[in-house]
Motif scaffolding. Structure first.
Motif, PDB file in Angstrom:
ATOM      1  N   GLN A  85      98.204 116.695  93.613  1.00 13.66           N
ATOM      2  CA  GLN A  85      99.752 116.765  93.703  1.00 13.66           C
ATOM      3  C   GLN A  85     100.247 116.757  95.113  1.00 13.66           C
ATOM      4  OE1 GLN A  85     100.190 120.636  91.572  1.00 13.66           O
ATOM      5  NE2 GLN A  85     101.326 119.731  89.873  1.00 13.66           N
ATOM      6  N   ALA A  86      99.470 117.066  95.832  1.00 15.61           N
ATOM      7  CA  ALA A  86      99.983 117.296  97.363  1.00 15.61           C
ATOM      8  C   ALA A  86      99.623 115.879  97.925  1.00 15.61           C
ATOM      9  CB  ALA A  86      99.065 118.444  98.000  1.00 15.61           C
ATOM     10  N   THR A  87      98.859 114.980  97.488  1.00 12.10           N
ATOM     11  CA  THR A  87      98.736 113.685  98.234  1.00 12.10           C
ATOM     12  C   THR A  87      99.067 112.503  97.301  1.00 12.10           C
ATOM     13  OG1 THR A  87      96.465 113.929  97.228  1.00 12.10           O
ATOM     14  CG2 THR A  87      96.738 114.722  99.317  1.00 12.10           C
ATOM     15  N   ALA A 117     102.287 116.626  86.032  1.00 14.79           N
ATOM     16  CA  ALA A 117     102.516 118.112  85.893  1.00 14.79           C
ATOM     17  C   ALA A 117     101.396 118.958  85.219  1.00 14.79           C
ATOM     18  CB  ALA A 117     103.667 117.993  84.520  1.00 14.79           C
ATOM     19  N   VAL A 118     101.170 120.100  85.579  1.00 17.33           N
ATOM     20  CA  VAL A 118     100.235 120.884  85.224  1.00 17.33           C
ATOM     21  C   VAL A 118     100.720 122.330  85.185  1.00 17.33           C
ATOM     22  CG1 VAL A 118      99.493 121.271  87.853  1.00 17.33           C
ATOM     23  CG2 VAL A 118      98.026 121.866  85.850  1.00 17.33           C
ATOM     24  N   ARG A 119     100.213 123.241  84.236  1.00 16.43           N
ATOM     25  CA  ARG A 119     100.802 124.619  84.095  1.00 16.43           C
ATOM     26  C   ARG A 119      99.720 125.407  84.614  1.00 16.43           C
ATOM     27  NH1 ARG A 119     101.919 124.959  78.615  1.00 16.43           N
ATOM     28  NH2 ARG A 119     104.215 124.579  78.854  1.00 16.43           N
ATOM     29  N   TRP A 120     100.059 126.382  85.662  1.00 15.79           N
ATOM     30  CA  TRP A 120      99.210 127.319  85.907  1.00 15.79           C
ATOM     31  C   TRP A 120     100.101 128.383  86.688  1.00 15.79           C
ATOM     32  CZ3 TRP A 120      98.623 128.993  91.447  1.00 15.79           C
ATOM     33  CH2 TRP A 120      99.646 128.395  92.126  1.00 15.79           C
ATOM     34  N   ASN A 121      99.365 129.753  87.033  1.00 18.54           N
ATOM     35  CA  ASN A 121     100.116 130.910  87.446  1.00 18.54           C
ATOM     36  C   ASN A 121      99.181 131.673  88.392  1.00 18.54           C
ATOM     37  OD1 ASN A 121     102.128 132.848  87.815  1.00 18.54           O
ATOM     38  ND2 ASN A 121     101.579 133.798  85.903  1.00 18.54           N
ATOM     39  N   CYS A 122      98.275 132.363  87.739  1.00 19.46           N
ATOM     40  CA  CYS A 122      97.393 133.334  88.530  1.00 19.46           C
ATOM     41  C   CYS A 122      96.311 132.763  89.198  1.00 19.46           C
ATOM     42  CB  CYS A 122      97.005 134.514  87.632  1.00 19.46           C
ATOM     43  SG  CYS A 122      95.603 134.121  86.672  1.00 19.46           S
ATOM     44  N   LYS A 123      95.662 131.658  89.044  1.00 22.79           N
ATOM     45  CA  LYS A 123      94.509 131.231  89.613  1.00 22.79           C
ATOM     46  C   LYS A 123      93.320 132.121  89.634  1.00 22.79           C
ATOM     47  CE  LYS A 123      93.091 128.080  93.386  1.00 22.79           C
ATOM     48  NZ  LYS A 123      91.891 128.701  93.935  1.00 22.79           N
ATOM     49  N   ALA A 124      93.454 133.129  88.688  1.00 24.77           N
ATOM     50  CA  ALA A 124      92.221 134.133  88.765  1.00 24.77           C
ATOM     51  C   ALA A 124      91.817 134.536  87.281  1.00 24.77           C
ATOM     52  CB  ALA A 124      92.929 135.369  89.254  1.00 24.77           C
ATOM     53  N   GLY A 125      91.933 133.423  86.546  1.00 25.76           N
ATOM     54  CA  GLY A 125      91.468 133.835  85.174  1.00 25.76           C
ATOM     55  C   GLY A 125      92.034 134.600  84.274  1.00 25.76           C
ATOM     56  N   VAL A 176     103.456 117.537  76.272  1.00 29.27           N
ATOM     57  CA  VAL A 176     104.905 117.421  76.796  1.00 29.27           C
ATOM     58  C   VAL A 176     104.750 116.494  77.965  1.00 29.27           C
ATOM     59  CG1 VAL A 176     106.658 118.933  78.085  1.00 29.27           C
ATOM     60  CG2 VAL A 176     105.084 120.128  76.191  1.00 29.27           C
ATOM     61  N   ARG A 177     103.810 116.693  79.000  1.00 29.28           N
ATOM     62  CA  ARG A 177     103.746 115.837  80.016  1.00 29.28           C
ATOM     63  C   ARG A 177     102.394 115.944  80.806  1.00 29.28           C
ATOM     64  NH1 ARG A 177     107.531 115.808  84.795  1.00 29.28           N
ATOM     65  NH2 ARG A 177     106.015 115.544  86.223  1.00 29.28           N
ATOM     66  N   ASP A 178     101.637 114.978  81.048  1.00 27.15           N
ATOM     67  CA  ASP A 178     100.341 114.870  81.653  1.00 27.15           C
ATOM     68  C   ASP A 178      99.540 115.971  81.298  1.00 27.15           C
ATOM     69  OD1 ASP A 178     101.668 112.993  83.113  1.00 27.15           O
ATOM     70  OD2 ASP A 178     102.213 114.398  84.904  1.00 27.15           O
ATOM     71  N   LEU A 179      99.201 117.145  81.908  1.00 27.99           N
ATOM     72  CA  LEU A 179      98.363 118.026  81.300  1.00 27.99           C
ATOM     73  C   LEU A 179      99.052 119.165  80.789  1.00 27.99           C
ATOM     74  CD1 LEU A 179      95.776 118.391  84.289  1.00 27.99           C
ATOM     75  CD2 LEU A 179      95.606 116.837  82.475  1.00 27.99           C
ATOM     76  N   VAL A 180     100.390 119.179  80.701  1.00 29.26           N
ATOM     77  CA  VAL A 180     101.163 120.260  79.901  1.00 29.26           C
ATOM     78  C   VAL A 180     101.180 120.041  78.515  1.00 29.26           C
ATOM     79  CG1 VAL A 180     103.443 121.624  79.962  1.00 29.26           C
ATOM     80  CG2 VAL A 180     102.177 120.736  82.035  1.00 29.26           C
ATOM     81  N   THR A 181     100.967 121.064  77.572  1.00 34.24           N
ATOM     82  CA  THR A 181     101.116 120.864  76.252  1.00 34.24           C
ATOM     83  C   THR A 181     102.188 121.794  75.609  1.00 34.24           C
ATOM     84  OG1 THR A 181      99.163 122.312  75.903  1.00 34.24           O
ATOM     85  CG2 THR A 181      98.598 120.033  75.636  1.00 34.24           C
TER      86      THR A 181
END
Length: 259
Positions: free
Chosen positions: A40-42, A48-56, A97-102
């Motif tokens: 995403q940064a490059t 599109a990706v859904r994430w939040n805590c990055k801690a499982g 919905v888009r890319d990796l988002v369902t």
């Protein structure tokens, strides 16, 4: 130590899409979600990706990695050979919905169909008492983070769209099982028959206990062995065991006679 990895990431929307090829840097100790963020940064700022805590613990970053439902934040890059192509696709059981988002709204609709915990009559919350073994038994199911990986891998949902109307899936059958075995749940007194509902309303009979849901659970909940199989046994006893049937008739008759 860093290296260049080959990633294939699904790009598209409800109208269709395809796998995109990417070369991306991987650093020691990273997980798949780190690499997706680097993309995403490059080279793919609109990914599109859904994430939040990055801690499982939030269950947001569910996807399929090399065909297996996983949390991206809990899948270490070290499990893959550096020369291996890593393919990341959205969960197959749900509309894109888009890319990796369902769109996982199916799961929330099923959650609303499960009757809530019914407090024991005549007791305030601070007066509830349970044996520790009963606490431990239901606490396992409370570890669920609702990543819906079990729903995604269940072939009843994954391979048969037509089943979704009648089948709640392992996550919510586990919820029914948890409430049915809860010693303080007074659903029966409130007019809710959880065993009958599991069979008639939530599609318990569709489950053929392949244990695929247990295999992908990031919390290591024994969904099949500790929830679904015991629930099936209780439902079968209620429906087919003549002694259980006779006992229930006698209890109902006794209750009516006493009244």
């Amino acid at each position: 130590m860093s290296y260049q990895a080959h990633f294939k990431v699904w790009r598209g929307d409800a109208g269709g899409g395809a796998l995109g090829d990417y070369e991306v840097t991987v650093n020691e100790g990273e997980v798949v979600l780190d690499v997706i963020h680097r993309l995403q940064a490059t080279t793919a700022p609109d990914l599109a990706v859904r994430w939040n805590c990055k801690a499982g613990k939030c269950g947001s970053c569910s996807a399929e990695i090399n065909g297996r439902p996983r949390l991206m934040c809990m899948t270490r890059m070290s499990v893959f050979d550096p020369a291996e192509t890593v393919t990341v696709t959205p969960m197959r059981a749900f509309p894109v919905v888009r890319d990796l988002v369902t769109d996982v709204s199916y799961n929330y609709a099923k959650a609303r169909e499960v009757a809530a915990f019914a407090p024991p009559p005549g007791l305030e919350p601070g007066e509830y008492r349970m044996r520790q073994q009963d606490v431990d038994r239901v606490q396992e199911f409370r570890k669920c983070i609702e990543c819906f990986l079990c729903q995604d891998t269940c072939h009843v949902v994954r391979d048969h769209e037509e089943n979704k109307g009648a089948f709640a899936g392992p996550r919510f059958l586990m919820r029914v099982a948890e409430l049915d075995m809860h010693p303080l749940d007074a659903a029966a007194e409130a007019g809710v028959d959880r065993k009958a509902a599991a069979r008639a309303d939530h599609g318990l009979g569709y489950c053929n206990i392949t244990k695929c849901c247990t295999e992908v659970c990031p919390e290591q909940i024994k969904i099949t062995d500790n929830a679904l199989i015991p629930l099936k046994e209780r439902v079968a006893d209620r429906a087919y065991d003549p002694l259980v049937w006779l006992g229930s008739r006698i209890r109902r008759r006794g209750a009516g006679h006493g009244a």
